[in-house]
Design an enzyme around this catalytic site. Structure first.
Site, PDB file in Angstrom:
ATOM      1  CB  CYS A 278      -0.875   0.115   1.300  1.00  0.00           C
ATOM      2  SG  CYS A 278      -2.430  -1.030   1.047  1.00  0.00           S
TER       3      CYS A 278
HETATM    4  P1  NAD Z   1      -4.499  -8.962  -3.975  1.00  0.00           P
HETATM    5  O1  NAD Z   1      -3.513  -8.579  -5.120  1.00  0.00           O
HETATM    6  O2  NAD Z   1      -4.003  -9.476  -2.661  1.00  0.00           O
HETATM    7  O3  NAD Z   1      -5.848  -9.318  -4.401  1.00  0.00           O
HETATM    8  C1  NAD Z   1      -6.536  -8.826  -5.625  1.00  0.00           C
HETATM    9  C2  NAD Z   1      -7.427 -10.067  -6.271  1.00  0.00           C
HETATM   10  O4  NAD Z   1      -8.185  -9.688  -7.202  1.00  0.00           O
HETATM   11  C3  NAD Z   1      -6.253 -11.361  -6.627  1.00  0.00           C
HETATM   12  O5  NAD Z   1      -6.785 -12.397  -6.061  1.00  0.00           O
HETATM   13  C4  NAD Z   1      -6.750 -11.399  -8.173  1.00  0.00           C
HETATM   14  O6  NAD Z   1      -6.684 -12.703  -8.650  1.00  0.00           O
HETATM   15  C5  NAD Z   1      -8.089 -10.873  -7.889  1.00  0.00           C
HETATM   16  N1  NAD Z   1      -8.705 -10.203  -9.364  1.00  0.00           N
HETATM   17  C6  NAD Z   1      -8.094  -9.574 -10.211  1.00  0.00           C
HETATM   18  N2  NAD Z   1      -9.250  -9.242 -11.298  1.00  0.00           N
HETATM   19  C7  NAD Z   1     -10.153  -9.815 -10.880  1.00  0.00           C
HETATM   20  C8  NAD Z   1     -11.431  -9.952 -11.532  1.00  0.00           C
HETATM   21  N3  NAD Z   1     -11.710  -9.305 -12.746  1.00  0.00           N
HETATM   22  N4  NAD Z   1     -12.536 -10.886 -11.160  1.00  0.00           N
HETATM   23  C9  NAD Z   1     -12.194 -11.422 -10.040  1.00  0.00           C
HETATM   24  N5  NAD Z   1     -10.907 -11.408  -9.295  1.00  0.00           N
HETATM   25  C10 NAD Z   1      -9.887 -10.602  -9.687  1.00  0.00           C
HETATM   26  O7  NAD Z   1      -4.660  -7.225  -3.428  1.00  0.00           O
HETATM   27  P2  NAD Z   1      -5.117  -6.650  -2.072  1.00  0.00           P
HETATM   28  O8  NAD Z   1      -3.895  -6.573  -1.216  1.00  0.00           O
HETATM   29  O9  NAD Z   1      -6.381  -7.315  -1.392  1.00  0.00           O
HETATM   30  O10 NAD Z   1      -5.538  -5.071  -2.523  1.00  0.00           O
HETATM   31  C11 NAD Z   1      -6.681  -4.826  -2.953  1.00  0.00           C
HETATM   32  C12 NAD Z   1      -7.095  -3.332  -3.084  1.00  0.00           C
HETATM   33  O11 NAD Z   1      -7.210  -3.152  -1.827  1.00  0.00           O
HETATM   34  C13 NAD Z   1      -5.983  -2.605  -3.756  1.00  0.00           C
HETATM   35  O12 NAD Z   1      -6.473  -1.504  -4.224  1.00  0.00           O
HETATM   36  C14 NAD Z   1      -5.139  -2.164  -2.354  1.00  0.00           C
HETATM   37  O13 NAD Z   1      -4.595  -0.938  -2.525  1.00  0.00           O
HETATM   38  C15 NAD Z   1      -6.436  -2.023  -1.544  1.00  0.00           C
HETATM   39  N6  NAD Z   1      -6.117  -2.030   0.013  1.00  0.00           N
HETATM   40  C16 NAD Z   1      -5.165  -3.147   0.392  1.00  0.00           C
HETATM   41  C17 NAD Z   1      -4.994  -3.142   1.803  1.00  0.00           C
HETATM   42  C18 NAD Z   1      -3.752  -4.300   2.167  1.00  0.00           C
HETATM   43  O14 NAD Z   1      -3.375  -4.038   3.221  1.00  0.00           O
HETATM   44  N7  NAD Z   1      -3.478  -5.283   1.462  1.00  0.00           N
HETATM   45  C19 NAD Z   1      -5.201  -2.382   2.548  1.00  0.00           C
HETATM   46  C20 NAD Z   1      -6.352  -1.300   2.278  1.00  0.00           C
HETATM   47  C21 NAD Z   1      -6.529  -1.228   1.084  1.00  0.00           C
END
Ligand code: NAD
Length: 443
Positions: A278
């Protein structure tokens, strides 16, 4: 409520499990069949304390996972988009968000009744209104507001404490294009009665998330800059910053003189730099966004520049104790970007370990949780050990890269095994006099 979550990564899975736990029926959607299969078996695809317990409790009843986005949208009333939003080197990469919105829109074309689509991914201000909404309208042939709702609900969970953060949030930002969208989104969190709810438009909701992350990243780089200066003039930054923490606006005083010590203070400490999925990408995305709006962000430019220099400090400190790294045996403790997670994305341990290998060091590594994520990165060049004892056995130097509590027993372990290795502490976890040869960031 019946909800679907598109994207079942760190945020999607923790949100899904947390929302199922409070009584919603949740369908988690992901394109990754292996992830979906594991979740349906009750096996978490990431490490977070408490996640497995809540997943096994809810899977098969209130929570299921699928790759079938169409059936998930058709059988639910609200959809959260929680796909990744990486930084592509120039700006935020909205490929996954656009694609998810397009796919959802195509299903909405065939769905009767009102449905609400909410962006949970971190996206730059304006994305929900200017990218997601038009994509949904184009793919569905329907009108936002009249036929479906659009919301923005940034997620504030911190990895390492994700389940607690999600289930006991400090704030819930309910962004929406209209009251109907906001009401639908607020319904998701009706049972989270202790959190402060911020009802706003989608663009403000997006801005809140970036401002919050940028503030925390700024605190870290500020502390690292002070820490580096402390080191240059012979002051211990731990002592100096402890004095700063006593400002009553940072640690409020109770009537009896006792102190409230907010978690915020942990961001006001020198270390080997921030990482994770992030802060680095979000700060870079906001800088690029600012430039696009003709509003440069020199403070945030410096936040990134300072952070990028921090891993190299570890190598400088190491060379003070082990001037010749070619052939030196070095243990790297911690691959996760912070304790409590198996996430190694942008972890400072990665550039430090690569630099050690480039310098010819023989590297062993240990991480209590993140080994399976980190091991493939080094293609067999780093010897990953099962225990802390094995990792430090026979080494010339030990680098503490992650603040795992587990590493606090290092001095005791070194005494027991007769190790006189130099300890280079990137997290100021070890008392500076507890080992014979010690170097610490900001010391
Ligand atoms: P991640 O990469 O762990 O997970 C994303 C998931 O989305 C993956 O499993 C991928 O296969 C899936 N995906 C992609 N396209 C898809 C589609 N069309 N249909 C279905 N699945 C699909 O990402 P994350 O760390 O969970 O982050 C997600 C969002 O949340 C980002 O914008 C991030 O900035 C935000 N965020 C993350 C955190 C954190 O601590 N990781 C905290 C707050 C906000």
């Amino acid at each position: 409520m019946r909800i679907s979550i598109v994207g079942t990564g760190y945020v999607g899975l923790v949100s899904g499990v947390g929302l199922a736990e409070v009584g919603h029926d949740v369908i988690c959607v992901d394109v990754d069949q292996a992830k979906v299969d594991l979740i349906n078996k009750g096996v978490p695809t990431i490490y977070e304390l408490g996640l497995e317990e809540l997943l096994t409790k809810n899977v098969g009843t209130r929570l299921t996972a699928t790759t079938d986005l169409r059936s998930a949208i058709l059988s639910t009333e609200l959809t959260l988009i929680a796909v990744g939003t990486p930084f592509n080197g120039e700006q935020i990469d909205l490929t996954y968000v656009r694609e998810a919105a397009r796919q959802i829109g195509e299903v909405l074309a065939d769905k009767d009744g009102y449905h609400t689509v909410v962006v949970k991914s971190t996206v730059v201000p304006g994305t929900t209104a200017d990218v997601v909404l038009p994509t949904l309208e184009a793919a569905s042939g329907k009108h936002a507001g009249a036929d479906f709702g659009v919301g923005m609900n940034p997620e504030f969970l911190a990895e390492g404490a994700a389940v607690v953060d999600f289930t006991s949030p400090d704030r819930i930002v309910v962004g929406g294009i209209d009251d109907r969208s906001r009401d639908a989104l607020a319904g998701l969190y009706a049972s989270f009665t202790h959190a402060t709810v911020v009802r706003t438009d989608t663009t403000t909701a997006e801005m809140i998330k970036y401002a919050a992350n940028s503030l925390l990243a700024t605190m870290i780089s500020f502390s690292n800059e002070i820490g580096n200066l402390c080191a240059a003039v012979g002051v211990d930054s731990v002592e100096a910053l402890a004095g700063v923490h006593l400002d009553k606006r940072l640690s409020p005083m109770a009537a009896d003189g006792s102190r409230v010590s907010p978690g915020f203070l942990s961001f006001l400490a020198a270390g080997c730099g921030f990482g994770g999925s992030c802060f680095p990408k979000d700060v870079r995305a906001l800088i690029a966004f600012g430039h696009a709006y003709g509003s440069p962000m020199p403070v945030l430019d410096a936040v990134i520049a300072t952070n990028e220099r921090q891993p190299a400090r570890m190598l400088e400190l190491l060379r003070r104790r082990v001037p010749e790294l070619d052939g030196a045996r070095v243990a790297v403790l911690g691959m996760a970007f912070k304790p409590g997670t198996d996430d190694i994305r942008e972890s400072p341990s990665l550039p430090v370990t690569h630099a050690l290998l480039d310098a010819g060091a023989v590297v062993s590594a240990y991480d209590p949780i993140a080994r399976s994520m980190a091991e493939p990165v080094f293609d067999g060049e780093v010897r990953f050990e099962d225990t802390l004892e094995d990792a430090i056995s026979g080494v010339d130097a030990i680098l503490v890269m992650t603040r795992w509590q587990h590493f606090e027993r290092l001095p005791e372990l070194m005494r027991e095994t007769g190790s006189s290795a130099a300890v280079i502490d990137g997290r100021r976890l070890i008392p500076k006099t507890a080992v014979e040869h010690y170097e610490g960031i900001g010391l």
